[in-house]
Design a protein around this motif. Structure first.
Motif, PDB file in Angstrom:
ATOM      1  N   GLU A  19       1.007  -0.906   0.113  1.00 22.42           N
ATOM      2  CA  GLU A  19       0.008   0.706  -0.190  1.00 22.42           C
ATOM      3  C   GLU A  19       0.635   1.038   0.091  1.00 22.42           C
ATOM      4  OE1 GLU A  19      -1.272   1.173   4.046  1.00 22.42           O
ATOM      5  OE2 GLU A  19      -1.681  -0.969   3.631  1.00 22.42           O
ATOM      6  N   SER A  56       0.829   5.799   2.321  1.00 19.77           N
ATOM      7  CA  SER A  56      -0.317   4.953   2.225  1.00 19.77           C
ATOM      8  C   SER A  56      -1.575   5.105   1.498  1.00 19.77           C
ATOM      9  CB  SER A  56      -0.697   4.279   4.026  1.00 19.77           C
ATOM     10  OG  SER A  56      -1.431   3.133   4.416  1.00 19.77           O
ATOM     11  N   HIS A  57      -1.273   3.962   0.909  1.00 20.42           N
ATOM     12  CA  HIS A  57      -2.395   4.565  -0.035  1.00 20.42           C
ATOM     13  C   HIS A  57      -3.745   3.513  -0.554  1.00 20.42           C
ATOM     14  CE1 HIS A  57       1.227   5.587  -2.787  1.00 20.42           C
ATOM     15  NE2 HIS A  57      -0.031   5.908  -3.555  1.00 20.42           N
ATOM     16  N   HIS A  59      -6.689   2.628   0.792  1.00 18.71           N
ATOM     17  CA  HIS A  59      -7.131   0.545   0.482  1.00 18.71           C
ATOM     18  C   HIS A  59      -8.186   0.116   1.572  1.00 18.71           C
ATOM     19  CE1 HIS A  59      -4.244   1.288   4.292  1.00 18.71           C
ATOM     20  NE2 HIS A  59      -4.192   0.684   4.849  1.00 18.71           N
ATOM     21  N   GLY A 112      -6.052   5.875   3.576  1.00 16.90           N
ATOM     22  CA  GLY A 112      -4.650   5.703   3.474  1.00 16.90           C
ATOM     23  C   GLY A 112      -3.730   6.890   4.628  1.00 16.90           C
ATOM     24  N   TYR A 132      -3.803 -10.688   4.435  1.00 18.37           N
ATOM     25  CA  TYR A 132      -4.444 -10.145   3.117  1.00 18.37           C
ATOM     26  C   TYR A 132      -5.261 -10.483   2.272  1.00 18.37           C
ATOM     27  CZ  TYR A 132       0.829  -8.107   2.759  1.00 18.37           C
ATOM     28  OH  TYR A 132       2.190  -7.178   2.718  1.00 18.37           O
ATOM     29  N   GLU A 136      -7.973  -5.587   1.093  1.00 19.67           N
ATOM     30  CA  GLU A 136      -8.530  -4.500  -0.635  1.00 19.67           C
ATOM     31  C   GLU A 136      -7.908  -3.269  -1.437  1.00 19.67           C
ATOM     32  OE1 GLU A 136     -12.919  -3.713  -2.614  1.00 19.67           O
ATOM     33  OE2 GLU A 136     -12.497  -3.993  -0.582  1.00 19.67           O
ATOM     34  N   LEU A 137      -6.355  -3.252  -2.171  1.00 18.05           N
ATOM     35  CA  LEU A 137      -6.481  -2.408  -2.869  1.00 18.05           C
ATOM     36  C   LEU A 137      -7.548  -1.480  -3.633  1.00 18.05           C
ATOM     37  CD1 LEU A 137      -2.365  -2.229  -3.140  1.00 18.05           C
ATOM     38  CD2 LEU A 137      -3.237  -0.299  -1.951  1.00 18.05           C
ATOM     39  N   THR A 139      -7.559   1.293  -7.440  1.00 20.66           N
ATOM     40  CA  THR A 139      -7.073   2.554  -7.913  1.00 20.66           C
ATOM     41  C   THR A 139      -8.412   4.289  -8.482  1.00 20.66           C
ATOM     42  OG1 THR A 139      -9.229   1.697  -9.616  1.00 20.66           O
ATOM     43  CG2 THR A 139      -7.076   0.749  -9.402  1.00 20.66           C
ATOM     44  N   ALA A 158      -4.951   7.291  -4.074  1.00 18.19           N
ATOM     45  CA  ALA A 158      -5.171   5.895  -4.819  1.00 18.19           C
ATOM     46  C   ALA A 158      -4.428   5.778  -6.128  1.00 18.19           C
ATOM     47  CB  ALA A 158      -6.945   5.778  -5.279  1.00 18.19           C
ATOM     48  N   TYR A 159      -3.953   4.816  -5.911  1.00 17.83           N
ATOM     49  CA  TYR A 159      -3.334   4.418  -7.193  1.00 17.83           C
ATOM     50  C   TYR A 159      -3.910   4.802  -8.549  1.00 17.83           C
ATOM     51  CZ  TYR A 159       0.788   1.875  -4.257  1.00 17.83           C
ATOM     52  OH  TYR A 159       1.322   1.220  -3.477  1.00 17.83           O
ATOM     53  N   ILE A 162      -3.054  -0.104  -9.652  1.00 16.85           N
ATOM     54  CA  ILE A 162      -2.010  -0.897  -8.479  1.00 16.85           C
ATOM     55  C   ILE A 162      -0.709  -1.541  -9.112  1.00 16.85           C
ATOM     56  CG2 ILE A 162      -2.703  -3.407  -6.787  1.00 16.85           C
ATOM     57  CD1 ILE A 162      -4.578  -1.223  -6.596  1.00 16.85           C
TER      58      ILE A 162
END
Length: 165
Positions: A19, A56-57, A59, A112, A132, A136-137, A139, A158-159, A162
């Motif tokens: 993340e 930290s993105h 998630h 994040g 894991y 949940e990551l 976009t 947010a990415y 991913i």
């Protein structure tokens, strides 16, 4: 006292986290819980280092996560709660400036964290324990369709895609 990012990464044996930031697991409970999604440890904890360039993105976890400030600059935990409202919680040592030493992100909250300058070192305790499968990551595309009112922070945390690890 040495305060360089490289010093902390080396001496705390931190590794990149999917993340963002750097982490090491410090504790994993020997006790377990039977949950609908499977067996999980009672709790886990990590030391987490974030930098202004490596946040930290966004998630989401199926467990609560408590953040505890240790060192460095204050950080902001950016939360999009299940009801859709946004809140930024400042974690740091400056209580008189509205910061708090700890904050618990409720399960199923999209979140994040970011540091304005430099770095921040925190511990994160997840209960029931981190897995894991419960992580949940997101976009930018995933989030912008549901939360267009929060586009500015979504585009920051947010990415676009991913990353492959």
């Amino acid at each position: 006292m040495t305060t360089s990012i490289d010093y902390w990464i080396k001496n705390l044996h931190l590794e990149p986290h999917p993340e963002g930031g750097y982490f090491t697991e410090t504790t994993k409970s020997e006790q377990t819980l039977a949950l609908p999604q499977g067996t999980r440890t009672l709790y886990t904890s990590i030391i987490f280092l974030l930098t202004s360039e490596n946040p930290s993105h966004f998630h989401r976890l199926k467990s609560d996560e408590t953040w505890l400030y240790h060192a460095g600059k204050p950080l902001t935990v950016h939360c999009i709660f299940p009801d859709g409202h946004y809140e930024g919680i400042k974690i740091g040592p400056n209580i008189e400036k509205g910061e708090t030493l700890s904050f618990t992100v409720p399960h199923d909250t999209i979140f994040g964290s970011s540091v304005d300058t430099g770095f921040s070192i925190v511990s994160c305790i997840v209960a029931p324990g981190f897995d894991y499968q419960d992580f949940e990551l997101f976009t930018q595309q995933d989030l912008l369709s549901d939360y267009p009112q929060h586009s500015q922070i979504i585009e920051k945390l947010a990415y676009k895609e991913i990353p492959k690890h």
